[in-house]
Design an enzyme around this catalytic site. Structure first.
Site, PDB file in Angstrom:
ATOM      1  N   ASP A   1      27.104  -7.000  44.366  1.00  0.00           N
ATOM      2  CA  ASP A   1      25.688  -6.934  44.650  1.00  0.00           C
ATOM      3  C   ASP A   1      25.155  -6.716  46.011  1.00  0.00           C
ATOM      4  O   ASP A   1      26.167  -7.222  46.879  1.00  0.00           O
ATOM      5  CB  ASP A   1      24.845  -8.199  44.049  1.00  0.00           C
ATOM      6  N   GLU A   2      24.090  -6.008  46.413  1.00  0.00           N
ATOM      7  CA  GLU A   2      23.368  -6.109  47.440  1.00  0.00           C
ATOM      8  C   GLU A   2      24.379  -5.387  48.610  1.00  0.00           C
ATOM      9  O   GLU A   2      24.463  -6.054  49.759  1.00  0.00           O
ATOM     10  CB  GLU A   2      22.770  -7.348  47.976  1.00  0.00           C
TER      11      GLU A   2
END
Ligand SMILES: *[C@@H]1O[C@H](CO)[C@@H](O)[C@H](O)[C@H]1NC(C)=O
Ligand SMILES: *[C@@H]1O[C@H](CO)[C@@H](O)[C@H](O)[C@H]1NC(C)=O
Ligand SMILES: *[C@@H]1O[C@H](CO)[C@@H](O)[C@H](O)[C@H]1NC(C)=O
Ligand SMILES: *[C@@H]1O[C@H](CO)[C@@H](O)[C@H](O)[C@H]1NC(C)=O
Length: 542
Positions: free
Chosen positions: A313-314
């Site tokens: 993620d991210e």
């Protein structure tokens, strides 16, 4: 202004009222059940649980529930007929994996003068779910200090709506002691959640001991904030004994700054980004993949579940773009940043393939345009449109949007006078909400308790009773959505788990009979004031 405040208060207090329910109060609500108006009186001394198979895990569960059925100790009177709860399980397999059957039936009836109590399940894990339900059928009367099962005969036919029902915890932001992780596993099992998603490491700390890289725990918060291999094995085994899968997450490429304490050379260099927590590993270094491979190999021996969460993620693209070494590597390989992410994720897939693990990641690489293999499970934190795109691509989704326990306003625009009332938003969020096609690929969901401001000191009060709402949406029939009826069941359920040591508070004004009010606290040394002293103190204030 005062007027508006009062109106708002009034609205917030009347918006959800418990509806009186006749019949047993069971949470999550079973798929189907019927009940009558008889009563079976029970006594701890004459109550037995018997199983038709030999299984250590089931035996453990039976021993536990033999106590949990009777939280207030020995009951009266003692001349009740002998009652045996007979458990019939079709398979003695102790293998816990996603899609294992948790189906069960319960029947509670009087045949002549004898109680007939029966649980039937495909697996020992179904039997564990049934034991939990059975415990909620038993009622205790404090006045007569006696136990009984009201509303007999009771017939329950139950199964989960979704196979993946999880609670995500975060020990990267705060270390949570092993004993408390076991406590969390118990709380999951009580509400029929079957997956503890353990986000072990993050940018801030790497608390897990590794056999082949002993110094990786230099990235822990301190020498006592470390899970030894034995600790982690204990957690996994404890989860198994409660029918809770333990899914590890070691987040890469972002949220991995803590890896670099022991291996300083492996990070992307992004001085412009002050959020160290988000700094990613470099995709250009073979050493980075070698490191991940060793950690994942060690961890996959400990975490025996077939699924393994690698985060994903991210990823801050700018960190890769602005690092001259990485930028140069991308040019040489003719990679866009997305292609570099694809390359990185492909290496992770290869590593997990080698370990015979199925990859679970957050939906971000998919959203960025990376190709995701169809056997992957994507955890969607974003929104229903994203979940729809994932399943349209033929990929399984677990959903977490609207179920972030750390958010004061989990659904934009919804505010509550009481923080606890966010349970209403969680309850309103159907796991399929918005997903209309390929719904069979939504295999469940998770509530997420991110750990920035949470550790074992306040975990229970942040997670419970609000997660009950999510657990029910993942277990019960899609049409079980009435908040007023839910409230009537959730509040006693919260009391029920409080009596097992979970600090789950109330949702509306009522009385929760707590064992601790009568035993535990009264054993605390306390210097009680005499009547004389009380009088003197009062007089001194005049
Ligand atoms: C559990 O019961 C439901 C409803 O009868 C059924 O659809 C499902 O296939 C069963 N699950 C398993 C694993 O047997
Ligand atoms: C950690 O151990 C590795 C060998 O596994 C070594 O290369 C590295 O320098 C060590 N890191 C530190 C900070 O000592
Ligand atoms: C680089 O990638 C682009 C787009 O993917 C492609 O059109 C081009 O042919 C590639 N160039 C080389 C030298 O591989
Ligand atoms: C929920 O209710 C709708 C409308 O009454 C019905 O069509 C649907 O079959 C119900 N779902 C289940 C799982 O019972």
């Amino acid at each position: 202004m005062l007027y508006y405040t009062l109106v708002f208060l009034f609205i917030s207090l009347v918006s959800c009222q418990p509806t009186p329910i006749s019949g047993p109060l069971i949470t999550p609500l079973p798929q189907t059940y019927t009940f009558g108006s008889g009563v079976i009186r029970l006594n701890t001394g004459f109550f037995d649980i018997a199983a038709n198979i030999e299984s250590d895990l089931l035996n453990n569960a039976i021993l536990r529930y033999q106590k949990l059925f009777f939280p207030f100790g020995v009951g009266y009177p003692t001349n009740n007929p002998i009652a045996t709860l007979n458990i019939k399980v079709s398979s003695d397999s102790e293998i816990l994996q996603l899609y294992v059957s948790e189906n069960y039936t319960i029947s509670v009836e009087m045949v002549g003068q004898s109680p007939q109590l029966e649980i039937i399940a495909d697996t020992i894990f179904g039997a564990m779910r049934a034991l939990e339900t059975f415990s909620q059928l038993i009622s205790y009367d404090a006045q007569s200090q006696s136990y009984s099962i009201p509303f007999v005969p009771i017939y329950i036919d139950d199964f989960p709506r979704f196979p993946w029902r999880g609670l995500q915890i975060d020990t990267g932001r705060h270390f949570i002691p092993t004993s408390f992780l076991m406590h969390i596993i118990e709380s999951c099992a009580y509400s029929k959640l079957n997956t503890l998603h353990w986000h072990v490491s993050d940018g801030e700390s790497f608390p897990a001991e590794s056999k082949s890289l002993p110094n990786i725990t230099l990235g822990a918060f301190g020498p006592l904030a470390i899970y030894t291999i034995a600790d982690m094995e204990e957690i996994v085994a404890y989860g198994l004994s409660w029918g809770v899968r333990v899914l590890p997450e070691f987040d890469v490429p972002a949220h991995s700054f803590s890896w670099s304490t022991a291996f300083p050379g492996i990070m992307a260099n992004c001085p412009g980004d002050s959020d160290l927590d988000g700094w990613p590993l470099s995709p250009a270094l073979p050493e980075a993949y070698d490191l991940i491979s060793k950690i994942y190999t060690d961890m996959s021996e400990i975490f025996i579940d077939k699924y393994f969460h690698s985060g994903g993620d991210e990823l801050p693209y700018a960190c890769w773009d602005n690092d001259p070494v990485i930028a140069n590597w991308m040019t040489q390989n003719n990679f866009s940043t997305t292609q570099a992410e694809q390359y990185f994720e492909d290496q992770i897939t290869n590593i997990l393939d080698g370990l015979q693990k199925t990859k679970v990641i957050w939906h971000d690489p998919f959203a960025n345009g990376c190709e995701v293999r169809k056997d992957t499970v994507l955890q969607v934190w974003d929104n229903a449109q994203m979940a729809q795109q994932v399943v349209n691509a033929g990929i399984r989704a677990i959903v977490s949007y609207d179920w972030y326990l750390d958010m004061q306003i989990p659904v934009p625009g919804h505010t509550h006078y009481e923080y606890e009332d966010t349970w209403l938003d969680f309850y309103a969020a159907d796991p399929l909400m918005g997903v209309t096609t390929n719904t069979e690929l939504v295999i469940g969901g998770e509530s997420c308790m991110w750990g920035e401001q949470v550790d074992h000191r306040n975990f229970d009060v942040r997670v419970w009773p609000r997660t009950i709402a999510i657990a029910e949406r993942l277990w019960s029939n899609e049409n079980v959505t009435d908040t007023n009826k839910a409230l009537t069941r959730f509040d006693p359920f919260s009391c029920h788990i409080s009596n097992r040591g979970i600090n789950s508070g109330p949702l509306y004004p009522d009385y929760c009979l707590l064992t601790s009010d009568f035993s535990q606290y009264s054993h605390q040394p306390r210097f009680k004031l005499t009547k004389e002293q009380i009088k003197n103190i009062y007089n001194s204030q005049k």
